[in-house]
Design a protein around this motif. Structure first.
Motif, PDB file in Angstrom:
ATOM      1  N   THR A 124       1.024  -1.076  -0.066  1.00 57.47           N
ATOM      2  CA  THR A 124       0.827  -0.286  -0.441  1.00 57.47           C
ATOM      3  C   THR A 124       0.471   1.232   0.169  1.00 57.47           C
ATOM      4  OG1 THR A 124      -2.104  -0.866   1.367  1.00 57.47           O
ATOM      5  CG2 THR A 124      -1.641   1.611   1.613  1.00 57.47           C
ATOM      6  N   THR A 125       2.455   1.578   0.773  1.00 58.52           N
ATOM      7  CA  THR A 125       2.787   2.315   0.925  1.00 58.52           C
ATOM      8  C   THR A 125       3.280   2.415  -0.271  1.00 58.52           C
ATOM      9  OG1 THR A 125       2.882   2.686   3.293  1.00 58.52           O
ATOM     10  CG2 THR A 125       4.756   3.550   2.411  1.00 58.52           C
ATOM     11  N   LEU A 126       3.981   1.314  -0.920  1.00 57.55           N
ATOM     12  CA  LEU A 126       4.555   1.822  -2.475  1.00 57.55           C
ATOM     13  C   LEU A 126       4.071   2.078  -3.016  1.00 57.55           C
ATOM     14  CD1 LEU A 126       6.822  -1.265  -2.146  1.00 57.55           C
ATOM     15  CD2 LEU A 126       7.349   0.560  -2.243  1.00 57.55           C
ATOM     16  N   GLU A 127       2.508   1.461  -3.409  1.00 61.82           N
ATOM     17  CA  GLU A 127       1.129   2.476  -4.365  1.00 61.82           C
ATOM     18  C   GLU A 127       1.489   3.818  -4.111  1.00 61.82           C
ATOM     19  OE1 GLU A 127      -2.712   0.393  -6.585  1.00 61.82           O
ATOM     20  OE2 GLU A 127      -2.507   0.260  -4.086  1.00 61.82           O
ATOM     21  N   ARG A 178       3.601  10.821   5.697  1.00 59.80           N
ATOM     22  CA  ARG A 178       3.569  11.032   6.069  1.00 59.80           C
ATOM     23  C   ARG A 178       1.556  11.167   5.678  1.00 59.80           C
ATOM     24  NH1 ARG A 178       1.831  16.898   5.858  1.00 59.80           N
ATOM     25  NH2 ARG A 178       2.560  16.260   3.094  1.00 59.80           N
ATOM     26  N   LEU A 179       1.344  11.479   4.442  1.00 58.87           N
ATOM     27  CA  LEU A 179      -0.061  11.887   3.923  1.00 58.87           C
ATOM     28  C   LEU A 179      -0.858  10.363   4.318  1.00 58.87           C
ATOM     29  CD1 LEU A 179       1.038  13.764   0.889  1.00 58.87           C
ATOM     30  CD2 LEU A 179      -0.591  14.339   2.202  1.00 58.87           C
ATOM     31  N   HIS A 180       0.290   9.702   3.529  1.00 57.76           N
ATOM     32  CA  HIS A 180      -0.694   8.366   3.888  1.00 57.76           C
ATOM     33  C   HIS A 180       0.397   7.030   4.592  1.00 57.76           C
ATOM     34  CE1 HIS A 180      -2.061  10.045   0.290  1.00 57.76           C
ATOM     35  NE2 HIS A 180      -0.899  10.373  -0.494  1.00 57.76           N
ATOM     36  N   PRO A 181      -0.351   6.990   5.705  1.00 58.20           N
ATOM     37  CA  PRO A 181      -0.036   6.237   7.089  1.00 58.20           C
ATOM     38  C   PRO A 181      -0.923   4.758   6.837  1.00 58.20           C
ATOM     39  CG  PRO A 181      -1.068   7.795   8.127  1.00 58.20           C
ATOM     40  CD  PRO A 181      -0.978   8.042   6.388  1.00 58.20           C
ATOM     41  N   PRO A 182       0.413   3.783   6.225  1.00 61.60           N
ATOM     42  CA  PRO A 182      -0.231   2.401   6.151  1.00 61.60           C
ATOM     43  C   PRO A 182      -1.324   2.115   7.635  1.00 61.60           C
ATOM     44  CG  PRO A 182       2.248   2.163   7.270  1.00 61.60           C
ATOM     45  CD  PRO A 182       1.434   3.825   7.210  1.00 61.60           C
TER      46      PRO A 182
END
Length: 312
Positions: A124-127, A178-182
């Motif tokens: 998810t974080t990589l995406e 920061r913007l997209h914490p898993p």
């Protein structure tokens, strides 16, 4: 067993099961507020979760059975056909020595933790990182230039020892987290005693959810909080190791995520590999402005519409 082949039946099956567990685990459940309803399971979440766990355990059972059969053949013919010196072998050795210390069910529960916590969050974080970079071509160019400079000097593939020499790549990862914490609310914690926090009374045994998604977008802490700006971390010592509460995607203290170190290595090396080895473009006739940035609600926050990028 290799689950990395996207088209394989096994990889798709385990992907769907883990996605199902993350969805069920992140949905608000009435029985948390009205425990008397627990036997009724009014939303069907307990039954859905049970089905997902049974499917995942069935996959693990199949793998364990295959390994046990190979070990049996190896023992019978006094040859080494099966020992792979992997985690499964080590756990089976412990099981054979003392089944009470580590049962097969214990092993499957451990594997569930490893697969559920260690696959969805990283992917998810990589995406999200790739999505943000594709939406910001100049920042993607800066990241690639830094990697090319490092690789030209070393003339070899990137490894974890190179991460400290890649400040912009590190900033990209921090800004993505920061913007997209898993885990937007981390995992539930419980107060071990009554405590007052800035005028709020938190009672002993109260369940606590930490909204790190909101912390990462707080305008009192971050300038232009909704913009993807890795540069903000180039002149800042803020890190996600749990010491700076402005950025705690892995939590903090004794109950912080045990997978922080492996996530740190994987996120940097995998993102660097994708950027360094390929040029990326969107599907035909699609503009970066049209990329969907909505999040899918759950225990994690994947993209609502998966990123479709084409390597060149």
């Amino acid at each position: 067993m290799d689950f990395s082949q996207y088209e394989s039946k096994s990889s798709q099956e385990i992907k769907e099961v883990i996605s199902g567990l993350m969805k069920v685990g992140g949905m608000p459940n009435l029985v948390d507020f009205f425990p008397i309803l627990r036997p009724l399971d009014p939303q069907g979440l307990a039954s859905q979760g049970k089905v997902c766990v049974e499917k995942l355990f069935a996959i693990f059972d199949s793998i364990i059975d295959q390994r046990l059969q190979k070990r049996a053949v190896s023992s019978s013919y006094d040859i080494d056909l099966s020992t792979q010196n992997d985690v499964l072998d080590l756990l089976l050795d412990i099981n054979f020595k003392d089944g009470h210390e580590l049962s097969i069910n214990d092993m499957k529960s451990l594997f569930m933790d490893l697969f559920v916590a260690g696959t969805d969050s990283i992917s998810t974080t990589l995406e999200w990182a790739m999505t943000e970079l594709i939406r910001n071509p100049k920042k993607l160019k800066i990241t690639r230039f830094e990697l090319m400079k490092c690789m030209h000097t070393k003339r070899e593939t990137l490894n974890e020892h190179d991460i400290p020499q890649l400040p912009y790549l590190q900033a990209v990862i921090k800004e993505t987290l920061r913007l997209h914490p898993p885990g937007p609310f981390l995992v539930p914690h419980q107060a071990i005693h009554d405590v007052e926090v800035k005028g709020f009374n938190v009672l002993k045994c109260a369940q606590i959810l930490c909204n790190v998604w909101a912390i990462g977008r707080d305008p009192k802490i971050w300038s232009n909080p909704n913009a993807f700006m890795p540069e903000r971390f180039l002149e800042s010592k803020i890190d996600y190791k749990g010491q700076d509460f402005e950025l705690i995607p892995f939590g903090a203290g004794r109950r912080s995520c045990p997978g922080l170190n492996i996530a740190h290595r994987e996120l940097h090396t995998m993102l660097a590999s994708l950027i360094y080895n390929f040029e990326w473009k969107l599907e035909e006739n699609m503009r970066v402005e049209d990329l969907d940035m909505e999040e899918k609600f759950g225990l994690s926050l994947p993209k609502n519409i998966p990123l479709m990028a084409i390597p060149a």
